[in-house]
Motif scaffolding. Sequence first.
Motif, PDB file in Angstrom:
ATOM      1  N   ALA A  65      22.789 -14.804  14.795  1.00  9.83           N
ATOM      2  CA  ALA A  65      22.016 -13.867  13.968  1.00  9.83           C
ATOM      3  C   ALA A  65      20.670 -14.494  13.644  1.00  9.83           C
ATOM      4  CB  ALA A  65      22.788 -13.547  12.691  1.00  9.83           C
ATOM      5  N   GLY A  66      19.611 -13.704  13.795  1.00  9.86           N
ATOM      6  CA  GLY A  66      18.272 -14.157  13.449  1.00  9.86           C
ATOM      7  C   GLY A  66      17.556 -14.988  14.498  1.00  9.86           C
ATOM      8  N   ALA A  67      18.227 -15.364  15.582  1.00  8.06           N
ATOM      9  CA  ALA A  67      17.579 -16.159  16.634  1.00  8.06           C
ATOM     10  C   ALA A  67      16.526 -15.319  17.358  1.00  8.06           C
ATOM     11  CB  ALA A  67      18.612 -16.668  17.634  1.00  8.06           C
ATOM     12  N   GLU A  68      15.517 -15.970  17.897  1.00  9.18           N
ATOM     13  CA  GLU A  68      14.504 -15.290  18.698  1.00  9.18           C
ATOM     14  C   GLU A  68      14.239 -16.117  19.944  1.00  9.18           C
ATOM     15  OE1 GLU A  68       9.821 -14.280  18.355  1.00  9.18           O
ATOM     16  OE2 GLU A  68      11.083 -13.485  16.757  1.00  9.18           O
ATOM     17  N   LEU A  69      14.397 -15.495  21.124  1.00  9.74           N
ATOM     18  CA  LEU A  69      14.218 -16.175  22.401  1.00  9.74           C
ATOM     19  C   LEU A  69      13.204 -15.423  23.245  1.00  9.74           C
ATOM     20  CD1 LEU A  69      17.939 -16.180  22.516  1.00  9.74           C
ATOM     21  CD2 LEU A  69      16.843 -18.311  23.053  1.00  9.74           C
ATOM     22  N   ASN A  70      12.188 -16.126  23.709  1.00  9.91           N
ATOM     23  CA  ASN A  70      11.224 -15.558  24.642  1.00  9.91           C
ATOM     24  C   ASN A  70      11.649 -15.989  26.040  1.00  9.91           C
ATOM     25  OD1 ASN A  70       9.150 -14.176  23.007  1.00  9.91           O
ATOM     26  ND2 ASN A  70       9.086 -16.185  22.021  1.00  9.91           N
ATOM     27  N   LEU A  71      12.048 -15.006  26.850  1.00  9.35           N
ATOM     28  CA  LEU A  71      12.667 -15.286  28.144  1.00  9.35           C
ATOM     29  C   LEU A  71      11.949 -14.537  29.260  1.00  9.35           C
ATOM     30  CD1 LEU A  71      16.335 -14.852  26.906  1.00  9.35           C
ATOM     31  CD2 LEU A  71      15.113 -17.005  27.245  1.00  9.35           C
ATOM     32  N   TRP A  72      11.998 -15.136  30.443  1.00 10.02           N
ATOM     33  CA  TRP A  72      11.432 -14.499  31.620  1.00 10.02           C
ATOM     34  C   TRP A  72      12.123 -15.103  32.835  1.00 10.02           C
ATOM     35  CZ3 TRP A  72       5.904 -15.642  33.780  1.00 10.02           C
ATOM     36  CH2 TRP A  72       5.645 -14.804  34.860  1.00 10.02           C
ATOM     37  N   TYR A  73      13.172 -14.449  33.284  1.00 14.27           N
ATOM     38  CA  TYR A  73      13.920 -14.939  34.434  1.00 14.27           C
ATOM     39  C   TYR A  73      13.184 -14.558  35.714  1.00 14.27           C
ATOM     40  CZ  TYR A  73      17.501 -15.957  31.041  1.00 14.27           C
ATOM     41  OH  TYR A  73      18.182 -16.463  29.964  1.00 14.27           O
ATOM     42  N   LYS A  74      12.163 -15.361  36.046  1.00 13.85           N
ATOM     43  CA  LYS A  74      11.308 -15.111  37.206  1.00 13.85           C
ATOM     44  C   LYS A  74      12.073 -15.231  38.518  1.00 13.85           C
ATOM     45  CE  LYS A  74       8.607 -18.448  35.740  1.00 13.85           C
ATOM     46  NZ  LYS A  74       7.495 -19.425  35.670  1.00 13.85           N
ATOM     47  N   ASN A  75      13.121 -16.033  38.521  1.00  9.29           N
ATOM     48  CA  ASN A  75      13.850 -16.361  39.742  1.00  9.29           C
ATOM     49  C   ASN A  75      15.224 -15.711  39.840  1.00  9.29           C
ATOM     50  OD1 ASN A  75      11.774 -18.269  40.506  1.00  9.29           O
ATOM     51  ND2 ASN A  75      12.572 -19.546  38.856  1.00  9.29           N
ATOM     52  N   HIS A  76      15.607 -14.947  38.834  1.00  7.62           N
ATOM     53  CA  HIS A  76      16.950 -14.378  38.784  1.00  7.62           C
ATOM     54  C   HIS A  76      16.911 -12.944  38.271  1.00  7.62           C
ATOM     55  CE1 HIS A  76      17.567 -18.731  38.474  1.00  7.62           C
ATOM     56  NE2 HIS A  76      18.704 -18.514  39.100  1.00  7.62           N
ATOM     57  N   LEU A  77      17.859 -12.160  38.717  1.00  7.43           N
ATOM     58  CA  LEU A  77      18.139 -10.863  38.108  1.00  7.43           C
ATOM     59  C   LEU A  77      19.329 -11.081  37.190  1.00  7.43           C
ATOM     60  CD1 LEU A  77      17.824  -8.532  41.215  1.00  7.43           C
ATOM     61  CD2 LEU A  77      16.082  -9.085  39.507  1.00  7.43           C
ATOM     62  N   GLU A  78      19.350 -10.363  36.064  1.00  5.89           N
ATOM     63  CA  GLU A  78      20.434 -10.545  35.100  1.00  5.89           C
ATOM     64  C   GLU A  78      20.874  -9.190  34.570  1.00  5.89           C
ATOM     65  OE1 GLU A  78      21.458 -13.026  31.014  1.00  5.89           O
ATOM     66  OE2 GLU A  78      19.429 -12.247  31.287  1.00  5.89           O
ATOM     67  N   ALA A  79      22.183  -9.015  34.475  1.00  8.41           N
ATOM     68  CA  ALA A  79      22.771  -7.875  33.777  1.00  8.41           C
ATOM     69  C   ALA A  79      23.527  -8.431  32.582  1.00  8.41           C
ATOM     70  CB  ALA A  79      23.720  -7.103  34.688  1.00  8.41           C
ATOM     71  N   VAL A  80      23.361  -7.784  31.423  1.00 10.31           N
ATOM     72  CA  VAL A  80      23.922  -8.284  30.167  1.00 10.31           C
ATOM     73  C   VAL A  80      24.647  -7.144  29.461  1.00 10.31           C
ATOM     74  CG1 VAL A  80      23.370  -9.343  27.946  1.00 10.31           C
ATOM     75  CG2 VAL A  80      22.012  -9.914  29.967  1.00 10.31           C
ATOM     76  N   TYR A  81      25.894  -7.406  29.077  1.00  9.16           N
ATOM     77  CA  TYR A  81      26.700  -6.415  28.365  1.00  9.16           C
ATOM     78  C   TYR A  81      27.097  -6.997  27.018  1.00  9.16           C
ATOM     79  CZ  TYR A  81      30.358  -2.998  27.417  1.00  9.16           C
ATOM     80  OH  TYR A  81      31.130  -2.016  26.845  1.00  9.16           O
ATOM     81  N   CYS A  82      26.736  -6.306  25.943  1.00 10.15           N
ATOM     82  CA  CYS A  82      27.057  -6.749  24.585  1.00 10.15           C
ATOM     83  C   CYS A  82      28.464  -6.295  24.227  1.00 10.15           C
ATOM     84  CB  CYS A  82      26.037  -6.181  23.599  1.00 10.15           C
ATOM     85  SG  CYS A  82      26.345  -6.672  21.885  1.00 10.15           S
ATOM     86  N   VAL A  83      29.292  -7.246  23.803  1.00  6.48           N
ATOM     87  CA  VAL A  83      30.658  -6.916  23.400  1.00  6.48           C
ATOM     88  C   VAL A  83      30.899  -7.133  21.907  1.00  6.48           C
ATOM     89  CG1 VAL A  83      31.629  -7.269  25.702  1.00  6.48           C
ATOM     90  CG2 VAL A  83      31.550  -9.190  24.096  1.00  6.48           C
ATOM     91  N   ALA A  84      29.899  -7.695  21.205  1.00  8.57           N
ATOM     92  CA  ALA A  84      30.023  -7.870  19.755  1.00  8.57           C
ATOM     93  C   ALA A  84      28.649  -8.203  19.171  1.00  8.57           C
ATOM     94  CB  ALA A  84      31.019  -8.985  19.422  1.00  8.57           C
ATOM     95  N   GLY A  85      28.453  -7.847  17.914  1.00  5.94           N
ATOM     96  CA  GLY A  85      27.225  -8.176  17.207  1.00  5.94           C
ATOM     97  C   GLY A  85      26.110  -7.180  17.468  1.00  5.94           C
ATOM     98  N   ASN A  86      24.888  -7.599  17.111  1.00  7.53           N
ATOM     99  CA  ASN A  86      23.745  -6.708  17.265  1.00  7.53           C
ATOM    100  C   ASN A  86      22.456  -7.507  17.370  1.00  7.53           C
ATOM    101  OD1 ASN A  86      22.530  -7.108  14.538  1.00  7.53           O
ATOM    102  ND2 ASN A  86      24.460  -6.224  13.879  1.00  7.53           N
ATOM    103  N   GLY A  87      21.430  -6.824  17.859  1.00  8.49           N
ATOM    104  CA  GLY A  87      20.115  -7.429  17.988  1.00  8.49           C
ATOM    105  C   GLY A  87      19.176  -6.456  18.669  1.00  8.49           C
ATOM    106  N   THR A  88      18.089  -6.988  19.201  1.00  7.58           N
ATOM    107  CA  THR A  88      17.118  -6.163  19.924  1.00  7.58           C
ATOM    108  C   THR A  88      16.623  -6.920  21.136  1.00  7.58           C
ATOM    109  OG1 THR A  88      15.221  -6.995  18.657  1.00  7.58           O
ATOM    110  CG2 THR A  88      16.296  -4.979  17.836  1.00  7.58           C
ATOM    111  N   ILE A  89      16.103  -6.139  22.101  1.00  7.62           N
ATOM    112  CA  ILE A  89      15.387  -6.703  23.236  1.00  7.62           C
ATOM    113  C   ILE A  89      14.040  -6.005  23.301  1.00  7.62           C
ATOM    114  CG2 ILE A  89      16.492  -5.132  24.893  1.00  7.62           C
ATOM    115  CD1 ILE A  89      16.233  -7.508  26.934  1.00  7.62           C
ATOM    116  N   HIS A  90      12.992  -6.807  23.404  1.00  3.86           N
ATOM    117  CA  HIS A  90      11.623  -6.293  23.465  1.00  3.86           C
ATOM    118  C   HIS A  90      11.084  -6.545  24.872  1.00  3.86           C
ATOM    119  CE1 HIS A  90       7.536  -5.340  22.242  1.00  3.86           C
ATOM    120  NE2 HIS A  90       7.145  -6.443  22.864  1.00  3.86           N
TER     121      HIS A  90
END
Length: 131
Positions: free
Chosen positions: A44-69
């Motif tokens: 909770a409250g973490a902030e990550l600036n990410l850019w997977y230039k070399n990979h494709l990623e699929a992400v499925y949330c199974v618990a909790g909440n947040g946002t993606i910008h």
Amino acid sequence: MKIVRVEDIIGTDREVTGPGWTSRRMLLKKDGMGFSFHETIIPAGAELNLWYKNHLEAVYCVAGNGTIHDKKTGETHEISDGTLYALDKNDPHTLRGGTEDMRLICAFNPPVTGREVHDEDGAYTLDTSDI
């Protein structure tokens, strides 16, 4: 057939932690599946600036909440249990933990080797070695 239990990964070299995340790498490049598969915890409250230039990623949330910008479009999307997002264009993004820890199930293509951590751009280095 492979059977992997997350409880057997915790505390091993397949559990990798960085600032604001813990990744439990359940399938890796050496497992020969053509993708890697992870359980990732974003506090909770973490902030990550990410850019997977070399990979494709699929992400499925199974618990909790947040946002993606999405840094390209400026759009922000809510994430909660039952939400999937796919970084199908190597999308630079900011992932923020909400009021609860997020538990995410992630698949990477190409697969990671298992010890990757984010570089200065928020990316993983591409491993071009044979399995």
